[in-house]
Write an enzyme that holds these catalytic residues in place. Structure first.
Site, mmCIF file in Angstrom:
data_model
loop_
_atom_site.group_PDB
_atom_site.id
_atom_site.type_symbol
_atom_site.label_atom_id
_atom_site.label_comp_id
_atom_site.label_asym_id
_atom_site.label_seq_id
_atom_site.Cartn_x
_atom_site.Cartn_y
_atom_site.Cartn_z
ATOM 1 N N TYR A 109 0.865 -1.200 -0.066
ATOM 2 C CA TYR A 109 0.036 -0.150 -0.193
ATOM 3 C C TYR A 109 0.782 1.241 0.081
ATOM 4 O O TYR A 109 0.374 2.390 0.015
ATOM 5 C CB TYR A 109 -0.902 0.151 1.230
ATOM 6 C CG TYR A 109 -0.201 0.074 2.491
ATOM 7 C CD1 TYR A 109 0.406 1.071 3.045
ATOM 8 C CD2 TYR A 109 0.087 -1.366 3.127
ATOM 9 C CE1 TYR A 109 1.214 0.924 4.202
ATOM 10 C CE2 TYR A 109 0.828 -1.296 4.118
ATOM 11 C CZ TYR A 109 1.421 0.032 4.974
ATOM 12 O OH TYR A 109 2.381 -0.082 5.787
ATOM 13 N N GLY A 110 2.357 1.234 -0.028
ATOM 14 C CA GLY A 110 3.090 2.303 0.121
ATOM 15 C C GLY A 110 4.064 2.522 -0.763
ATOM 16 O O GLY A 110 3.849 2.502 -1.911
ATOM 17 N N LEU A 159 6.190 0.425 -2.091
ATOM 18 C CA LEU A 159 6.513 -0.804 -2.750
ATOM 19 C C LEU A 159 5.432 -0.847 -3.937
ATOM 20 O O LEU A 159 5.579 -1.668 -4.891
ATOM 21 C CB LEU A 159 6.222 -2.093 -2.256
ATOM 22 C CG LEU A 159 7.204 -2.397 -1.015
ATOM 23 C CD1 LEU A 159 6.833 -3.365 -0.214
ATOM 24 C CD2 LEU A 159 8.526 -2.666 -1.819
ATOM 25 N N GLU A 205 11.015 -4.507 5.740
ATOM 26 C CA GLU A 205 10.433 -3.918 6.592
ATOM 27 C C GLU A 205 10.290 -4.010 8.040
ATOM 28 O O GLU A 205 9.641 -3.912 8.829
ATOM 29 C CB GLU A 205 8.636 -4.341 6.319
ATOM 30 C CG GLU A 205 8.370 -4.248 4.850
ATOM 31 C CD GLU A 205 8.374 -2.601 4.170
ATOM 32 O OE1 GLU A 205 8.409 -2.032 4.852
ATOM 33 O OE2 GLU A 205 8.201 -2.465 3.021
HETATM 34 N N1 PCA Z 1 6.423 -0.396 2.079
HETATM 35 C C1 PCA Z 1 5.329 -1.388 2.486
HETATM 36 C C2 PCA Z 1 4.815 -1.039 3.769
HETATM 37 C C3 PCA Z 1 5.185 0.442 3.871
HETATM 38 C C4 PCA Z 1 6.174 0.759 2.467
HETATM 39 O O1 PCA Z 1 6.395 1.957 2.416
HETATM 40 C C5 PCA Z 1 4.210 -1.212 1.413
HETATM 41 O O2 PCA Z 1 4.322 -0.633 0.414
HETATM 42 O O3 PCA Z 1 3.372 -1.983 1.271
#
Ligand code: PCA
Length: 166
Positions: free
Chosen positions: A8-9, A11, A83
């Site tokens: 969700y972030g 990635l 993470e």
């Molecule tokens: N990376 C992971 C968790 C938050 C982030 O920046 C993601 O994109 O889901």
């Protein structure tokens, strides 16, 4: 064995860490399209490095948009390290839907995502988003290699478990 991961972030495609989700870079990684959390969650951008966090507080915030990927054990282990699971983010079960406007949709999907579990309560005062994007509200993501303070020395800003370690 393959695992379904909801990102969700940073990635997500087009975001600063997307290159880490390329198939065969660190393991098998197959895109499976866009999905939304079936429950509402707070998605905030926090810390001096403007990092996105999905807070483990269902019922608050939005049905968050993200991307599904099928990954193998090697890619999962790579993501867990990236993470800092389970010290910072915790990889947890999450229920997703393809259609957030139809709560009766029977297309529920069981996946996992990286949540911030022991978050500081002030994070709930931050703006909550339904979709993350670098530079949202002017907040520029700082990559790990560009951070001036090493982890976990700055984690106290967002996490309740690290105060003693400063
Ligand atoms: N990376 C992971 C968790 C938050 C982030 O920046 C993601 O994109 O889901």
């Amino acid at each position: 064995m393959l695992f379904l991961i909801f990102v969700y972030g940073t990635l997500k495609s087009g975001e600063p860490n997307y290159h880490l989700m390329q198939n065969e870079t660190s393991g098998v990684c197959i895109p499976r399209g866009i999905a939304y959390t079936k429950e509402k969650y707070p998605l905030v951008v926090a810390s001096r490095y403007n990092i996105p966090y999905l807070l483990d507080k269902p019922g608050t915030g939005h049905n968050v948009q993200g991307e599904l990927y099928k990954v193998d054990a090697a890619q999962l282990a790579f993501l867990d390290r990236l993470e800092s699971h389970p010290k910072l983010y915790v990889r947890k079960d999450v229920v997703l839907t393809r259609n957030k406007d139809d709560p009766s949709s029977r297309e529920d999907i069981a996946a996992q995502a990286y949540f911030l579990v022991n978050f500081r309560p002030h994070l709930l005062d931050l703006p909550m988003y339904d979709s993350y994007k670098d530079m949202i509200d002017g907040k520029k993501y700082i990559k790990p290699k560009d951070r001036d303070v090493p982890a976990p020395l700055w984690w106290y800003e967002i996490h309740t478990g690290y105060e003693e370690e400063i």
